[in-house]
Design a protein around this motif. Structure first.
Motif, PDB file in Angstrom:
ATOM      1  N   GLN A  11      -1.487   0.217 -17.523  1.00 14.26           N
ATOM      2  CA  GLN A  11      -0.032   0.298 -17.419  1.00 14.26           C
ATOM      3  C   GLN A  11       0.417   1.743 -17.253  1.00 14.26           C
ATOM      4  N   GLN A  12      -0.156   2.645 -18.051  1.00 17.13           N
ATOM      5  CA  GLN A  12       0.190   4.064 -17.925  1.00 17.13           C
ATOM      6  C   GLN A  12      -0.274   4.634 -16.594  1.00 17.13           C
ATOM      7  N   VAL A  13      -1.460   4.198 -16.133  1.00 14.74           N
ATOM      8  CA  VAL A  13      -1.975   4.690 -14.851  1.00 14.74           C
ATOM      9  C   VAL A  13      -1.048   4.306 -13.708  1.00 14.74           C
ATOM     10  N   PHE A  14      -0.610   3.058 -13.674  1.00 14.07           N
ATOM     11  CA  PHE A  14       0.240   2.602 -12.573  1.00 14.07           C
ATOM     12  C   PHE A  14       1.661   3.135 -12.699  1.00 14.07           C
ATOM     13  N   LYS A  15       2.097   3.430 -13.904  1.00 16.72           N
ATOM     14  CA  LYS A  15       3.383   4.100 -14.048  1.00 16.72           C
ATOM     15  C   LYS A  15       3.325   5.500 -13.435  1.00 16.72           C
ATOM     16  N   GLY A  16       2.200   6.196 -13.636  1.00 14.87           N
ATOM     17  CA  GLY A  16       2.021   7.503 -13.013  1.00 14.87           C
ATOM     18  C   GLY A  16       1.968   7.409 -11.493  1.00 14.87           C
ATOM     19  N   LYS A  17       1.283   6.367 -10.987  1.00 17.06           N
ATOM     20  CA  LYS A  17       1.223   6.169  -9.536  1.00 17.06           C
ATOM     21  C   LYS A  17       2.605   5.883  -8.959  1.00 17.06           C
ATOM     22  N   LYS A  18       3.380   5.085  -9.659  1.00 16.48           N
ATOM     23  CA  LYS A  18       4.723   4.776  -9.180  1.00 16.48           C
ATOM     24  C   LYS A  18       5.597   6.018  -9.148  1.00 16.48           C
ATOM     25  N   LYS A  19       5.491   6.839 -10.191  1.00 16.40           N
ATOM     26  CA  LYS A  19       6.275   8.068 -10.233  1.00 16.40           C
ATOM     27  C   LYS A  19       5.877   9.006  -9.094  1.00 16.40           C
ATOM     28  N   ALA A  20       4.574   9.125  -8.835  1.00 14.29           N
ATOM     29  CA  ALA A  20       4.111   9.980  -7.733  1.00 14.29           C
ATOM     30  C   ALA A  20       4.574   9.441  -6.386  1.00 14.29           C
ATOM     31  N   ALA A  21       4.521   8.110  -6.213  1.00 11.93           N
ATOM     32  CA  ALA A  21       4.963   7.505  -4.955  1.00 11.93           C
ATOM     33  C   ALA A  21       6.451   7.718  -4.742  1.00 11.93           C
ATOM     34  N   GLU A  22       7.240   7.596  -5.804  1.00  7.78           N
ATOM     35  CA  GLU A  22       8.681   7.811  -5.677  1.00  7.78           C
ATOM     36  C   GLU A  22       8.995   9.270  -5.363  1.00  7.78           C
ATOM     37  N   SER A  23       8.244  10.203  -5.971  1.00  4.57           N
ATOM     38  CA  SER A  23       8.441  11.621  -5.657  1.00  4.57           C
ATOM     39  C   SER A  23       8.070  11.915  -4.204  1.00  4.57           C
ATOM     40  N   VAL A 165       7.587   7.028   5.316  1.00 10.75           N
ATOM     41  CA  VAL A 165       8.703   6.692   4.426  1.00 10.75           C
ATOM     42  C   VAL A 165       8.836   5.173   4.298  1.00 10.75           C
ATOM     43  N   ASN A 166       8.763   4.472   5.427  1.00  8.74           N
ATOM     44  CA  ASN A 166       8.880   3.013   5.386  1.00  8.74           C
ATOM     45  C   ASN A 166       7.716   2.372   4.645  1.00  8.74           C
ATOM     46  N   ALA A 167       6.513   2.943   4.825  1.00  4.96           N
ATOM     47  CA  ALA A 167       5.342   2.387   4.128  1.00  4.96           C
ATOM     48  C   ALA A 167       5.485   2.542   2.617  1.00  4.96           C
ATOM     49  N   ASN A 170       8.593   0.179   1.491  1.00  2.00           N
ATOM     50  CA  ASN A 170       8.501  -1.271   1.653  1.00  2.00           C
ATOM     51  C   ASN A 170       7.147  -1.866   1.273  1.00  2.00           C
ATOM     52  N   VAL A 171       6.134  -1.027   1.100  1.00  2.00           N
ATOM     53  CA  VAL A 171       4.792  -1.554   0.816  1.00  2.00           C
ATOM     54  C   VAL A 171       4.241  -0.991  -0.493  1.00  2.00           C
ATOM     55  N   THR A 172       4.078   0.317  -0.550  1.00  2.00           N
ATOM     56  CA  THR A 172       3.363   0.926  -1.678  1.00  2.00           C
ATOM     57  C   THR A 172       4.125   0.773  -2.996  1.00  2.00           C
ATOM     58  N   ILE A 173       5.380   1.213  -3.008  1.00  2.79           N
ATOM     59  CA  ILE A 173       6.151   1.155  -4.262  1.00  2.79           C
ATOM     60  C   ILE A 173       6.368  -0.279  -4.730  1.00  2.79           C
ATOM     61  N   PRO A 174       6.753  -1.245  -3.857  1.00  2.00           N
ATOM     62  CA  PRO A 174       6.862  -2.637  -4.335  1.00  2.00           C
ATOM     63  C   PRO A 174       5.546  -3.207  -4.849  1.00  2.00           C
ATOM     64  N   LYS A 175       4.424  -2.836  -4.211  1.00  2.35           N
ATOM     65  CA  LYS A 175       3.134  -3.331  -4.679  1.00  2.35           C
ATOM     66  C   LYS A 175       2.823  -2.815  -6.078  1.00  2.35           C
ATOM     67  N   ILE A 176       3.064  -1.514  -6.314  1.00  2.00           N
ATOM     68  CA  ILE A 176       2.828  -0.950  -7.644  1.00  2.00           C
ATOM     69  C   ILE A 176       3.761  -1.589  -8.666  1.00  2.00           C
ATOM     70  N   GLN A 177       5.008  -1.840  -8.264  1.00  2.00           N
ATOM     71  CA  GLN A 177       5.961  -2.462  -9.177  1.00  2.00           C
ATOM     72  C   GLN A 177       5.539  -3.882  -9.531  1.00  2.00           C
ATOM     73  N   ASN A 178       4.994  -4.612  -8.552  1.00  2.00           N
ATOM     74  CA  ASN A 178       4.502  -5.967  -8.832  1.00  2.00           C
ATOM     75  C   ASN A 178       3.341  -5.942  -9.822  1.00  2.00           C
ATOM     76  N   ILE A 179       2.454  -4.962  -9.661  1.00  2.00           N
ATOM     77  CA  ILE A 179       1.333  -4.842 -10.598  1.00  2.00           C
ATOM     78  C   ILE A 179       1.843  -4.516 -12.003  1.00  2.00           C
TER      79      ILE A 179
END
Length: 238
Positions: A11-23, A165-167, A170-179
């Motif tokens: 959970q902490q790992v994917f939270k870090g990935k989501k934060k990096a993807a959003e940045s 930007v679209n990837a 529409n793909v990476t951030i929603p996928k991490i959020q689903n996980i």
């Protein structure tokens, strides 16, 4: 998502990935906006340069016609010369939001023209005027080549940036959020199971304690001498 174990660490790992993807998405969005502004500036400059080149070309070729009328056909004499270049083109780089754009700049070599003797008989001023006007037209042509080359490079960089930007959006951030949602659901389910298990254990402990208390209470109320008959005892002789 089933291959991702629903643990606190993941959970902490994917939270870090989501934060990096959003940045990264935020930075790429800013880059795309900067490239879009520069793209519009280049399009405007190309339109202005083409408009001025139209009049410059008309003036230069009309001047050539006047010079040929005054000095005769001197093209053959120009072609027979050594044709040493007086203007050369240098290549540079302009950095726009991390994108390297080629820039062409003309510069004078300092060499003297070999056809200085042209127009001695007549039409010398017209020939000099032709040289000057075609030099201006050449500078405009080099400027247009630089702008169009940078324009094409900028267009490709914009397409790549927009795809990234679209990837991310529409793909990476929603996928991490689903996980993350999956991990949260599984952890909540595990917590509910643990809570139910603890309640059952606690209930059993309370039942055991209640049984012990009832047994102790029953033992205190019972007369231990009631089970014995004094008549059955033998007489004690002293």
């Amino acid at each position: 998502m089933s291959e991702v174990p629903p643990t606190r660490m993941n959970q902490q790992v994917f939270k870090g990935k989501k934060k990096a993807a959003e940045s990264g998405h935020k930075l790429l969005k800013k880059k795309a906006d900067a490239l879009k502004v520069k793209f519009r500036d280049y399009a405007k400059m190309i339109a202005e340069t083409k408009g001025s080149m139209s009049s410059d070309a008309t003036t230069a070729f009309f001047s050539l016609t006047q010079a040929e009328y005054a000095a005769g056909n001197f093209k053959q004499k120009v072609a027979e010369g050594t044709l040493t270049a007086r203007v050369r083109v240098g290549a540079g780089i302009d950095n726009v939001a991390g994108v390297k754009l080629p820039v062409f700049t003309p510069y004078e070599t300092g060499s003297i023209a070999d056809n200085q003797s042209l127009g001695l008989v007549g039409g010398g001023k017209k020939i000099v005027s032709v040289r000057d006007k075609f030099t201006v037209f050449l500078h405009q042509l080099i400027k247009l080549a630089s702008l169009q080359t940078s324009f094409v490079t900028l267009d490709e960089a914009m397409k790549v940036t927009n795809r990234r930007v679209n990837a991310l959006e529409n793909v990476t951030i929603p996928k991490i959020q689903n996980i993350l949602d999956y991990i949260d659901r599984e952890l909540d389910e595990l917590e509910r199971e643990d809570f139910t298990r603890l309640k059952l254990v606690q209930g059993k402990k309370e039942d055991v304690e209640a049984d012990k208390e009832n047994t102790n209470a029953n033992g205190k109320d019972t007369d231990i001498t009631a089970d014995f008959d004094a008549q059955d005892d033998a007489d004690v002789v002293f």
